[in-house]
Design a protein around this motif. Structure first.
Motif, PDB file in Angstrom:
ATOM      1  N   ALA A 122     -26.848 -18.091  30.275  1.00  0.00           N
ATOM      2  CA  ALA A 122     -25.599 -18.373  29.791  1.00  0.00           C
ATOM      3  C   ALA A 122     -24.839 -16.959  30.154  1.00  0.00           C
ATOM      4  CB  ALA A 122     -25.698 -18.396  28.352  1.00  0.00           C
ATOM      5  N   THR A 123     -23.655 -17.112  30.367  1.00  0.00           N
ATOM      6  CA  THR A 123     -22.826 -16.117  30.543  1.00  0.00           C
ATOM      7  C   THR A 123     -21.151 -16.168  30.374  1.00  0.00           C
ATOM      8  OG1 THR A 123     -22.363 -14.398  32.183  1.00  0.00           O
ATOM      9  CG2 THR A 123     -22.227 -16.446  33.095  1.00  0.00           C
ATOM     10  N   PHE A 124     -20.490 -15.328  30.109  1.00  0.00           N
ATOM     11  CA  PHE A 124     -19.096 -15.406  29.922  1.00  0.00           C
ATOM     12  C   PHE A 124     -18.266 -14.737  31.034  1.00  0.00           C
ATOM     13  CE2 PHE A 124     -21.116 -15.960  25.864  1.00  0.00           C
ATOM     14  CZ  PHE A 124     -20.597 -17.119  25.261  1.00  0.00           C
TER      15      PHE A 124
ATOM     16  N   LEU B 205     -10.260 -18.250  27.576  1.00  0.00           N
ATOM     17  CA  LEU B 205     -10.646 -16.939  27.263  1.00  0.00           C
ATOM     18  C   LEU B 205     -12.291 -16.619  27.250  1.00  0.00           C
ATOM     19  CD1 LEU B 205      -8.146 -15.929  24.383  1.00  0.00           C
ATOM     20  CD2 LEU B 205      -8.184 -14.900  26.993  1.00  0.00           C
ATOM     21  N   SER B 206     -12.847 -17.687  26.681  1.00  0.00           N
ATOM     22  CA  SER B 206     -14.339 -17.239  26.530  1.00  0.00           C
ATOM     23  C   SER B 206     -14.988 -17.524  28.003  1.00  0.00           C
ATOM     24  CB  SER B 206     -15.184 -18.413  25.573  1.00  0.00           C
ATOM     25  OG  SER B 206     -14.641 -18.221  24.501  1.00  0.00           O
ATOM     26  N   GLY B 207     -14.659 -18.458  28.622  1.00  0.00           N
ATOM     27  CA  GLY B 207     -15.123 -18.344  30.140  1.00  0.00           C
ATOM     28  C   GLY B 207     -16.648 -18.752  30.260  1.00  0.00           C
ATOM     29  N   TYR B 208     -17.107 -19.681  29.147  1.00  0.00           N
ATOM     30  CA  TYR B 208     -18.440 -20.055  29.173  1.00  0.00           C
ATOM     31  C   TYR B 208     -19.111 -20.693  30.181  1.00  0.00           C
ATOM     32  CZ  TYR B 208     -23.125 -21.613  27.462  1.00  0.00           C
ATOM     33  OH  TYR B 208     -24.425 -22.053  27.317  1.00  0.00           O
ATOM     34  N   THR B 209     -20.061 -20.187  30.914  1.00  0.00           N
ATOM     35  CA  THR B 209     -20.741 -20.867  31.941  1.00  0.00           C
ATOM     36  C   THR B 209     -22.146 -20.439  32.292  1.00  0.00           C
ATOM     37  OG1 THR B 209     -20.282 -21.109  34.598  1.00  0.00           O
ATOM     38  CG2 THR B 209     -19.937 -18.911  33.651  1.00  0.00           C
ATOM     39  N   ALA B 210     -22.701 -20.568  33.250  1.00  0.00           N
ATOM     40  CA  ALA B 210     -24.229 -20.151  33.459  1.00  0.00           C
ATOM     41  C   ALA B 210     -24.368 -19.672  34.733  1.00  0.00           C
ATOM     42  CB  ALA B 210     -25.122 -21.336  33.311  1.00  0.00           C
TER      43      ALA B 210
ATOM     44  N   LYS C  91     -31.581 -24.412  16.354  1.00  0.00           N
ATOM     45  CA  LYS C  91     -31.668 -23.053  16.675  1.00  0.00           C
ATOM     46  C   LYS C  91     -30.955 -22.566  18.160  1.00  0.00           C
ATOM     47  CE  LYS C  91     -33.443 -19.048  16.254  1.00  0.00           C
ATOM     48  NZ  LYS C  91     -32.993 -17.998  15.285  1.00  0.00           N
ATOM     49  N   THR C  92     -30.941 -23.555  18.899  1.00  0.00           N
ATOM     50  CA  THR C  92     -30.046 -23.383  20.170  1.00  0.00           C
ATOM     51  C   THR C  92     -28.698 -23.130  19.870  1.00  0.00           C
ATOM     52  OG1 THR C  92     -31.740 -24.413  21.619  1.00  0.00           O
ATOM     53  CG2 THR C  92     -29.593 -24.177  22.548  1.00  0.00           C
ATOM     54  N   VAL C  93     -28.214 -24.152  19.081  1.00  0.00           N
ATOM     55  CA  VAL C  93     -26.875 -24.099  18.760  1.00  0.00           C
ATOM     56  C   VAL C  93     -26.493 -22.779  18.004  1.00  0.00           C
ATOM     57  CG1 VAL C  93     -25.256 -25.495  17.382  1.00  0.00           C
ATOM     58  CG2 VAL C  93     -26.630 -26.539  18.802  1.00  0.00           C
ATOM     59  N   GLU C  94     -27.319 -22.406  17.081  1.00  0.00           N
ATOM     60  CA  GLU C  94     -27.014 -21.236  16.279  1.00  0.00           C
ATOM     61  C   GLU C  94     -26.917 -20.086  17.517  1.00  0.00           C
ATOM     62  OE1 GLU C  94     -30.035 -20.403  13.148  1.00  0.00           O
ATOM     63  OE2 GLU C  94     -29.999 -22.562  12.412  1.00  0.00           O
ATOM     64  N   ASN C  95     -27.712 -19.824  18.184  1.00  0.00           N
ATOM     65  CA  ASN C  95     -27.683 -18.771  19.351  1.00  0.00           C
ATOM     66  C   ASN C  95     -26.660 -18.972  20.047  1.00  0.00           C
ATOM     67  OD1 ASN C  95     -30.219 -17.928  18.361  1.00  0.00           O
ATOM     68  ND2 ASN C  95     -31.531 -18.834  19.818  1.00  0.00           N
ATOM     69  N   LEU C  96     -26.212 -20.109  20.616  1.00  0.00           N
ATOM     70  CA  LEU C  96     -24.862 -20.183  21.316  1.00  0.00           C
ATOM     71  C   LEU C  96     -23.747 -19.961  20.406  1.00  0.00           C
ATOM     72  CD1 LEU C  96     -23.794 -21.083  23.979  1.00  0.00           C
ATOM     73  CD2 LEU C  96     -23.684 -23.589  23.049  1.00  0.00           C
ATOM     74  N   THR C  97     -23.559 -20.356  19.174  1.00  0.00           N
ATOM     75  CA  THR C  97     -22.308 -19.948  18.416  1.00  0.00           C
ATOM     76  C   THR C  97     -22.329 -18.415  18.258  1.00  0.00           C
ATOM     77  OG1 THR C  97     -22.805 -22.045  17.180  1.00  0.00           O
ATOM     78  CG2 THR C  97     -21.401 -20.429  16.269  1.00  0.00           C
TER      79      THR C  97
END
Length: 167
Positions: free
Chosen positions: A28-30, A9-14, A137-143
């Motif tokens: 980053a985009t979804f 559902l998220s469809g995370y990609t770049a 910080k990157t992981v927090e932002n991605l989450t």
């Protein structure tokens, strides 16, 4: 299968330079179900159908990082084709089923700790980031991006896969 549905559902990609106009660095985009522009029904309907098919056929689902490792764009580098192929080969030959696993503390999915032909540090991204604070910080932002993106899928009458996403 519910974790797979969350990520489907998220469809995370770049968006990356060379495939998107005006893009000079990965962004980053979804895209729901990795094809939002082509969906006629609510994306959750497709996720429910995929879940049914996975269960019906006893299919396993694996996420393979083919993106960046070792730091953000400009610092890190793209996952090597050799490592990516080795990951895929472990899935195809079934050896991943016997790999020692750890649970990712943020996303909750299992991550192999060792796979034939894959450097072990690649399987634990934090190990290859020199700047550990930048990694966190990157992981927090991605989450946060995942959580913000997923709100649109929580609607009355639709299966709610929220609990299978990041904590």
């Amino acid at each position: 299968p519910e974790q797979a549905m969350y990520h489907f559902l998220s469809g995370y990609t770049a968006k990356v330079a060379g495939t998107e106009r005006g893009i000079v660095a990965p962004e980053a985009t979804f895209s729901a179900c990795f094809g939002a522009a082509f969906l006629v029904l609510h994306p959750t309907k497709y996720a429910d159908l995929l879940k049914e098919k996975l269960k019906e056929h006893g299919t396993q689902v694996y996420l393979v990082n083919t993106g960046w490792s070792g730091g953000a764009y400009g610092t890190g580098k793209r996952m090597s084709i050799r490592s990516t192929r080795a990951c895929i080969n472990s899935v195809l030959d079934g050896s991943i089923a016997n790999a020692p696993m750890r649970v990712d503390e943020r996303f909750g999915f299992q991550v192999p700790m060792a796979l034939p032909g894959v450097p072990s540090e690649v399987l634990n991204p934090e190990e290859v980031w020199e700047d550990k604070a930048a990694f966190r910080k990157t992981v927090e932002n991605l989450t946060a991006m995942f959580k913000e993106n997923f709100v649109k899928f929580v609607q009355p009458g639709m299966t709610d896969y929220t609990t299978f996403g990041p904590k």
